[in-house]
Each structure stands twice: as structure tokens, then as C-alpha cells.
Design a protein around this motif. Sequence first.
Motif, PDB file in Angstrom:
ATOM      1  N   GLY A 254      37.590   8.051  -1.738  1.00 20.17           N
ATOM      2  CA  GLY A 254      36.689   9.013  -2.356  1.00 20.17           C
ATOM      3  C   GLY A 254      37.383  10.315  -2.685  1.00 20.17           C
ATOM      4  O   GLY A 254      37.123  10.931  -3.735  1.00 20.17           O
ATOM      5  N   ALA A 255      38.271  10.762  -1.787  1.00 20.09           N
ATOM      6  CA  ALA A 255      39.013  11.997  -2.044  1.00 20.09           C
ATOM      7  C   ALA A 255      39.940  11.845  -3.240  1.00 20.09           C
ATOM      8  O   ALA A 255      40.099  12.775  -4.042  1.00 20.09           O
ATOM      9  N   ARG A 256      40.542  10.692  -3.380  1.00 22.74           N
ATOM     10  CA  ARG A 256      41.414  10.469  -4.540  1.00 22.74           C
ATOM     11  C   ARG A 256      40.609  10.519  -5.836  1.00 22.74           C
ATOM     12  O   ARG A 256      41.087  11.031  -6.863  1.00 22.74           O
ATOM     13  N   ASP A 257      39.378  10.005  -5.789  1.00 27.22           N
ATOM     14  CA  ASP A 257      38.502  10.125  -6.957  1.00 27.22           C
ATOM     15  C   ASP A 257      38.227  11.588  -7.279  1.00 27.22           C
ATOM     16  O   ASP A 257      38.241  12.001  -8.447  1.00 27.22           O
ATOM     17  N   GLY A 258      37.945  12.381  -6.246  1.00 28.36           N
ATOM     18  CA  GLY A 258      37.672  13.797  -6.462  1.00 28.36           C
ATOM     19  C   GLY A 258      38.868  14.544  -7.009  1.00 28.36           C
ATOM     20  O   GLY A 258      38.734  15.413  -7.885  1.00 28.36           O
ATOM     21  N   ILE A 259      40.054  14.221  -6.510  1.00 28.03           N
ATOM     22  CA  ILE A 259      41.277  14.853  -7.007  1.00 28.03           C
ATOM     23  C   ILE A 259      41.499  14.508  -8.470  1.00 28.03           C
ATOM     24  O   ILE A 259      41.855  15.364  -9.290  1.00 28.03           O
ATOM     25  N   ALA A 260      41.271  13.241  -8.821  1.00 27.46           N
ATOM     26  CA  ALA A 260      41.429  12.822 -10.211  1.00 27.46           C
ATOM     27  C   ALA A 260      40.464  13.575 -11.124  1.00 27.46           C
ATOM     28  O   ALA A 260      40.811  13.944 -12.247  1.00 27.46           O
ATOM     29  N   LYS A 261      39.252  13.801 -10.636  1.00 29.29           N
ATOM     30  CA  LYS A 261      38.281  14.531 -11.451  1.00 29.29           C
ATOM     31  C   LYS A 261      38.674  15.992 -11.624  1.00 29.29           C
ATOM     32  O   LYS A 261      38.408  16.600 -12.661  1.00 29.29           O
ATOM     33  N   CYS A 262      39.305  16.569 -10.618  1.00 23.03           N
ATOM     34  CA  CYS A 262      39.713  17.977 -10.699  1.00 23.03           C
ATOM     35  C   CYS A 262      40.988  18.181 -11.510  1.00 23.03           C
ATOM     36  O   CYS A 262      41.092  19.152 -12.266  1.00 23.03           O
ATOM     37  N   PHE A 263      41.951  17.284 -11.337  1.00 24.50           N
ATOM     38  CA  PHE A 263      43.288  17.541 -11.868  1.00 24.50           C
ATOM     39  C   PHE A 263      43.842  16.440 -12.768  1.00 24.50           C
ATOM     40  O   PHE A 263      44.934  16.581 -13.318  1.00 24.50           O
ATOM     41  N   GLY A 264      43.155  15.337 -12.932  1.00 26.81           N
ATOM     42  CA  GLY A 264      43.686  14.219 -13.700  1.00 26.81           C
ATOM     43  C   GLY A 264      44.259  13.158 -12.782  1.00 26.81           C
ATOM     44  O   GLY A 264      44.699  13.433 -11.664  1.00 26.81           O
TER      45      GLY A 264
END
Length: 359
Positions: A254-264
Amino acid sequence: MTPKLTTSIRSSRGAPISERTVADGLPGTRIPRRYVNADGVSLIGELPRSRVFDTYWRFAAARQSAYQRRLLGEVPPWTTDATIARYRFTNCYRATDRVSQFLIRHVAYCGPREPAQLVFRILLFKFFNRISTWGALEREFGTISLASFEPRSWAEYLLELSLTRPIYSAAYVIPQPAMGAARKASNHLLLLARMVEENLSDKLLSCGSMKEAFDLLRSYSGIGDFLAYQFVIDLNYSTVLDFSEMDFVVAGPGARDGIAKCFGAAAVRNASQIIRYMSESQDEHFARLGLRFDRLGGKRPLTLVDCQNLFCETDKYTRATHPEVNGLSRRTRIKQLFRPTGSIPEPWFPPKWGVNARK
């Protein structure tokens, strides 16, 4: 037309590894060069961000405010944020969540306190991660300790219990270890017995870092990166381990999804140093956005595990607020609605943190 920003990730030798495009046109976020992982990979220059980056901080402030208002006994609604009011989100601080509070109060700082007993009790609780399962075991077998532990009879009892109620938490998947039994619960109890036989507690006491303790837990069957990190954080609440929560972090799915949404999506390979950046720059961004964020006990900031969790919750939150921004999993629905169950008790934290309210 909205300008496109690119994320360039380079190796320590300067060779490009990959590029992604984030089409939001917001100013880039400069990640200092000190955020370098064990492979020598660093973020060079500015890491472009989407609009979700500021949403991360706004969500954190709003979620913490709702928690504080509920804790103070105010009447609902505790927030004007429609998404937070409607859906269930974990608290900003992992240690304040209901299950973590139960573990700290009733597992780590209650009952037998010798290191071997604590490791046994904490891992038993975490294998099921369900308060009602712990309570059922206590009612059936008395105080949970190594002296009363008998894998076969406990497994038989849990099998019977599972016919009428869930015995595992639904918060995340807890894989079955390969211990040769037919039932998942039996295999977890056999794994726990092996850990006891191998003196896991002594090995944990000899670890020189959180990463070393993580690797030790990770070496057991059925325990992957995510579970090993959750387990080491919970053991670190107790007196068995005493590492800083700023020592080490593992980003869950889930955190990796959030990082992708913030930074690509390309930024996900640098998840650990991005999470560290978020923790170390939190005051800057709360101030930049004019947000009030009340620290734990008035002084404990968001640590790596908290910022990791917030990326996961930001991924969920933005499924409603920014449905046009996709994460790696491309999930679009928030599953759980918020159903308050009344007031929440005054939280209590590991005494070594020095944040508990004085009576």
C-alpha cells in the motif's frame, strides 16, 4: 496545457536507471543527496511530485485532528472532511491504533516479562493479530505463557473456534508457514514452537540493529518483508528491543502505491529514502501548507513506520479524492466504511518513549 515533469533516478555513477513522467505541473521536491540506499542509489536533483504529495500532508493533519477530537470526547462528526468521515482509515501514529494499543497494554507490558516470554507472547498475538483470538486463548488456557503453551491442544481449540468466528485479522494477509500441518493455525503454532526451541529471544537480544532483527525474523518460513517489519516494530515496543523507529523501514504494498501516486512509479525503487525524507521534512511541509499537526504526547514526530503507513492511507484516501491518479495496483475502491464504536480510551505507550500523560 499542464506541463509534464520527469523523475530521473541515477546510480551512484550517474548513469540513468529509469524515467517516468508525472503530469501535474507542481514544483519539484528536492530530495537531499544524503538519502541514499545500501546500493548507492540516490535521487539527483528535484523529484517531481503530483498533487497527491500535498494531499499526503493535508490528510495527515485532518486525520490526526479527527483522532484528537474523538479522544477529547467531542461529539461527532470529528472532521469536516467527507472522505475521512465516511471511510475507515488507520491513525497517523501506528501505536495509537486499536490493535497496537492492545498489544502494548495487554501483551507487551502485562503478564510474564522475561525476554523469552515477551517474544513468545508478542509473536503469538501477531500471528493472528486479532484481539478476540487472544482473549479466547486466555479464557481457555489462562495466562498466556510458555508454561501453558501446548501447540497441539491449542491448535485443536483454535480449529473449533474457527468454525464459529474468524481467528485471523482481516487487516492484511498473514501467509501460512510451511510446517507440515494441514491447518494454517497449526502451522503458525508449530512455527512459534520452533522459534522457542531455537532461542529466538536470545538471538534478538544480540541484534545490533533493527535491520539485523528484521533479517532474523525474515529467515523463518511464511514471514516476508512486510510481516517481518511489522513484527520487529511490535517487538520494539517491548523491553526486548530498543531501537529507534528512525533506524529502518520497509515499504509495504500500500505504501508503494502511495509513493507512486505522489512521485511516479519510478520513485518506488527508492521507497526507503523517500519515506525517510517525509519523516525528516514533516515540519517544513506542515508549515508550508499552513497545517496544524499535533505530535504524539506533544513531542514525538511521525517516525518512519508512521510515514510508511501514511503513504498506504493516502493511497486509499485518494481513490475517493483523486480517482484520476493511479497507483501501482490501480485499486479504485475503499472497502471499509467508518463505523464508530463510541469513545476511545486514553492511549498508553511504551514508557521508554516518554510521552505518556502524567497522572
